[in-house]
Design a protein around this motif. Structure first.
Motif, PDB file in Angstrom:
ATOM      1  N   UNK A   1      21.149  -4.741   0.281  1.00 13.41           N
ATOM      2  CA  UNK A   1      20.199  -4.180   1.244  1.00 13.41           C
ATOM      3  C   UNK A   1      19.244  -3.208   0.548  1.00 13.41           C
ATOM      4  N   UNK A   2      19.788  -2.393  -0.365  1.00 13.61           N
ATOM      5  CA  UNK A   2      18.942  -1.450  -1.099  1.00 13.61           C
ATOM      6  C   UNK A   2      17.920  -2.187  -1.957  1.00 13.61           C
ATOM      7  N   UNK A   3      18.318  -3.328  -2.524  1.00 10.13           N
ATOM      8  CA  UNK A   3      17.383  -4.112  -3.339  1.00 10.13           C
ATOM      9  C   UNK A   3      16.280  -4.707  -2.483  1.00 10.13           C
ATOM     10  N   UNK A   4      16.646  -5.223  -1.306  1.00  9.46           N
ATOM     11  CA  UNK A   4      15.622  -5.738  -0.399  1.00  9.46           C
ATOM     12  C   UNK A   4      14.667  -4.622   0.019  1.00  9.46           C
ATOM     13  N   UNK A   5      15.224  -3.459   0.341  1.00  6.62           N
ATOM     14  CA  UNK A   5      14.382  -2.332   0.724  1.00  6.62           C
ATOM     15  C   UNK A   5      13.474  -1.897  -0.407  1.00  6.62           C
ATOM     16  N   UNK A   6      14.020  -1.877  -1.618  1.00  8.82           N
ATOM     17  CA  UNK A   6      13.233  -1.449  -2.780  1.00  8.82           C
ATOM     18  C   UNK A   6      12.120  -2.432  -3.092  1.00  8.82           C
ATOM     19  N   UNK A   7      12.451  -3.731  -3.128  1.00 12.59           N
ATOM     20  CA  UNK A   7      11.439  -4.731  -3.454  1.00 12.59           C
ATOM     21  C   UNK A   7      10.396  -4.828  -2.344  1.00 12.59           C
ATOM     22  N   UNK A   8      10.857  -4.610  -1.087  1.00 17.73           N
ATOM     23  CA  UNK A   8       9.910  -4.587   0.012  1.00 17.73           C
ATOM     24  C   UNK A   8       8.950  -3.419  -0.110  1.00 17.73           C
ATOM     25  N   UNK A   9       9.503  -2.257  -0.479  1.00 17.63           N
ATOM     26  CA  UNK A   9       8.652  -1.078  -0.633  1.00 17.63           C
ATOM     27  C   UNK A   9       7.740  -1.218  -1.843  1.00 17.63           C
ATOM     28  N   UNK A  10       8.204  -1.920  -2.877  1.00 23.99           N
ATOM     29  CA  UNK A  10       7.346  -2.174  -4.035  1.00 23.99           C
ATOM     30  C   UNK A  10       6.131  -2.981  -3.605  1.00 23.99           C
ATOM     31  N   UNK A  11       6.378  -4.029  -2.825  1.00 20.26           N
ATOM     32  CA  UNK A  11       5.264  -4.835  -2.333  1.00 20.26           C
ATOM     33  C   UNK A  11       4.338  -4.051  -1.431  1.00 20.26           C
ATOM     34  N   UNK A  12       4.913  -3.243  -0.544  1.00 24.33           N
ATOM     35  CA  UNK A  12       4.078  -2.480   0.389  1.00 24.33           C
ATOM     36  C   UNK A  12       3.290  -1.391  -0.331  1.00 24.33           C
ATOM     37  N   UNK A  13       3.883  -0.791  -1.364  1.00 23.53           N
ATOM     38  CA  UNK A  13       3.175   0.235  -2.135  1.00 23.53           C
ATOM     39  C   UNK A  13       1.967  -0.365  -2.850  1.00 23.53           C
ATOM     40  N   UNK A  14       2.186  -1.508  -3.485  1.00 22.40           N
ATOM     41  CA  UNK A  14       1.074  -2.163  -4.185  1.00 22.40           C
ATOM     42  C   UNK A  14       0.016  -2.603  -3.181  1.00 22.40           C
ATOM     43  N   UNK A  15       0.457  -3.121  -2.024  1.00 22.18           N
ATOM     44  CA  UNK A  15      -0.492  -3.548  -1.004  1.00 22.18           C
ATOM     45  C   UNK A  15      -1.318  -2.404  -0.463  1.00 22.18           C
ATOM     46  N   UNK A  16      -0.650  -1.281  -0.168  1.00 25.28           N
ATOM     47  CA  UNK A  16      -1.358  -0.118   0.374  1.00 25.28           C
ATOM     48  C   UNK A  16      -2.349   0.449  -0.628  1.00 25.28           C
ATOM     49  N   UNK A  17      -1.949   0.494  -1.909  1.00 24.99           N
ATOM     50  CA  UNK A  17      -2.817   1.085  -2.917  1.00 24.99           C
ATOM     51  C   UNK A  17      -3.868   0.099  -3.435  1.00 24.99           C
ATOM     52  N   UNK A  18      -3.676  -1.190  -3.164  1.00 33.00           N
ATOM     53  CA  UNK A  18      -4.714  -2.158  -3.522  1.00 33.00           C
ATOM     54  C   UNK A  18      -5.969  -1.930  -2.688  1.00 33.00           C
ATOM     55  N   UNK A  19      -5.800  -1.352  -1.503  1.00 36.49           N
ATOM     56  CA  UNK A  19      -6.947  -1.130  -0.619  1.00 36.49           C
ATOM     57  C   UNK A  19      -7.911  -0.085  -1.191  1.00 36.49           C
ATOM     58  N   UNK A  20      -7.446   1.116  -1.564  1.00 36.54           N
ATOM     59  CA  UNK A  20      -8.390   2.060  -2.178  1.00 36.54           C
ATOM     60  C   UNK A  20      -8.969   1.562  -3.500  1.00 36.54           C
ATOM     61  N   UNK A  21      -8.233   0.713  -4.215  1.00 34.76           N
ATOM     62  CA  UNK A  21      -8.770   0.135  -5.448  1.00 34.76           C
ATOM     63  C   UNK A  21      -9.914  -0.812  -5.136  1.00 34.76           C
ATOM     64  N   UNK A  22      -9.721  -1.642  -4.103  1.00 33.69           N
ATOM     65  CA  UNK A  22     -10.654  -2.740  -3.858  1.00 33.69           C
ATOM     66  C   UNK A  22     -11.739  -2.432  -2.834  1.00 33.69           C
ATOM     67  N   UNK A  23     -11.529  -1.419  -2.000  1.00 33.09           N
ATOM     68  CA  UNK A  23     -12.420  -1.260  -0.849  1.00 33.09           C
ATOM     69  C   UNK A  23     -13.885  -1.046  -1.229  1.00 33.09           C
TER      70      UNK A  23
END
Length: 480
Positions: free
Chosen positions: A153-175
């Motif tokens: 469960x911790x691995x799913x949470x971690x990998x999910x948060x990794x994806x969400x972190x990159x997704x959230x920060x891709x916006x200020x990079x690309x906007x």
């Protein structure tokens, strides 16, 4: 790894989901204050910004009351595709369409018929918010359904948060690059000028990313089947709210996380304003996005190692202390680009870990509630985190609108036009108030949240023993 396909699929879904959330919670208001209402009539601009921001805040607060019922609807769903995936895809499809629509001026109605614009904006926002809630709740409430094992469960949470972190920060990079590029393509704009059409093009990209991410999660993940998960029953509306109210650990975590999320979202939402109107360097915001993306990946990657050594409480409270240091550096950074980047690094680095600590505590509260109350409510319990984020986002939108108007940072305003008094007002919104909020969050978590990793393992073991004994007894009765 055994679950590598599922990890990847979940991470892709999180990437698109948080890119959507960052756009909706942070950059929609920037679009409204800088692009939609940029007429020569400043009184009209301020009035309409207040109207739109108030409408968004009220709609979200009212809709939030229905989030537990949305979680209940997901929990009570039983299809060949599971309980989560039908809602995930329906929510992703409709919310993506609504996002594109809301990033328009509705055919020029903002000036030709402002009242009709407000009506249509409100209706669109209601539909968007409801179906985003279905997507948000179904996506994150999949977490306890993917595994009941603490490490998996911790691995799913971690990998999910990794994806969400990159997704959230891709916006200020690309906007900025995307808006400028689409402005050039659709409007013929030059020299980095942004247009309405450019923002619409950006919204189309984010909508597509959100939809495709949800599709990846739908096709690539699988719900686990265990005795603990099978011990479920349909929950009534009254039962939903009873289940939440009786889960004391969930409620204390919710209060703490609300104060934390509100402080963080307000500061994060005002960051582009800082670069644009204080530093006069909007293009450097892309570098800040890259910095946060890199640090986010590092932070999330370190979480499993750090949480194994110091546990969630130390991460949550210690991370907030580090963010406060970041605020202090920010106050002395002024317009120095290097100092500002250092402040952003110190402020942002612990954020993904704090989020994960909160998320894993909420996830463990599923079994805690089942152990304490006798009923298992996965989506209802996990709905609390999206509910809090939306509530914090709703208040943050109103706060950002107030900050922008009272600091003179609307329309065609320039960095040199911000007075010393307006700058002090802006800093009060961006720094001073959020510090107070996150300190309150740390104190509540430290003194009131007692659902540790070790306590959760004991609860799971006790539940499994109890349910196994119950099943054996039922089988013996059936044989006789």
């Amino acid at each position: 790894m055994k679950h590598v396909k599922q990890y990847t699929s979940y991470a892709l879904g999180a990437f698109g989901h948080d890119a959507f959330y960052a756009t909706l919670s942070t950059y929609l208001m920037i679009f409204i204050t800088s692009q939609i209402f940029d007429t020569s009539n400043k009184a009209f601009n301020s009035h309409m910004i207040y109207m739109v921001s108030t409408m968004m805040m009220v709609i979200r607060i009212i809709e939030i009351a229905f989030d537990p019922m949305i979680g209940g609807a997901v929990d009570n769903t039983d299809t060949r595709w599971g309980k989560f995936k039908p809602w995930l895809m329906t929510g992703a499809t409709i919310s993506s369409i609504m996002l594109i629509i809301i990033f328009t001026d509705f055919g020029g109605l903002t000036t030709s018929n402002p009242t009709l614009y407000l009506v249509l904006f409100g209706l669109t926002y209601v539909v968007l918010d409801i179906f985003y809630s279905f997507k948000d709740i179904s996506f994150w409430s999949m977490l306890p359904a993917l595994s009941t094992e603490e490490d998996v469960r911790a691995k799913f949470g971690t990998i999910g948060r990794l994806g969400s972190t990159i997704g959230a920060q891709a916006v200020p990079i690309a906007i900025v690059p995307l808006v400028v590029w689409f402005s050039s393509i659709f409007s013929g704009a030059k020299n980095g000028t942004e247009t309405h059409a450019g923002w619409v093009g950006f919204a189309v990209v984010i909508a597509a990313v959100s939809f495709l991410g949800a599709l990846a999660t739908t096709l690539g993940t699988k719900e686990s089947k265990t005795l603990i998960r099978e011990d479920t029953e349909k929950t009534s509306v009254i039962g939903i709210f009873k289940a939440l109210g009786k889960n004391d650990q969930l409620m204390w975590l919710a209060v703490s996380y609300f104060f934390f999320a509100l402080g963080y979202v307000v500061t994060n939402s005002l960051l582009l304003y800082y670069f644009t109107y204080v530093m006069g360097a909007a293009k450097q915001f892309t570098y800040a996005g890259w910095l946060m993306a890199i640090l986010g990946v590092i932070s999330v990657s370190l979480f499993p190692t750090i949480v194994a050594k110091v546990h969630r409480k130390a991460i949550y409270v210690g991370g907030i202390v580090m963010m406060i240091i970041g605020y202090a550096v920010f106050l002395f950074a002024g317009t120095n680009s290097v100092a500002v980047m250092i402040a952003i690094a110190i402020f942002f680095f612990p954020y993904p870990m704090i989020f994960l600590a909160a998320l894993m505590t909420i996830t463990d509260a599923v079994e805690y509630g089942q152990w304490k109350n006798g009923t298992r409510n996965e989506s209802v319990t996990l709905a609390v985190r999206p509910l809090i984020d939306k509530l914090a986002g709703a208040f943050a939108n109103g706060i950002v609108a107030l900050a922008a108007v009272h600091s003179g940072m609307v329309g065609a305003a320039k960095a040199g036009g911000v007075s010393a008094h307006q700058l002090m007002v802006f800093k009060s919104f961006m720094f001073y108030a959020p510090v107070i909020l996150i300190v309150i969050a740390a104190l509540i978590y430290f003194f009131k949240v007692s659902l540790t990793e070790d306590r959760h393992k004991k609860i799971v073991a006790e539940l499994e023993k109890k349910l196994r004994a119950k099943k054996d007894e039922e089988e013996k009765t059936a044989e006789n």
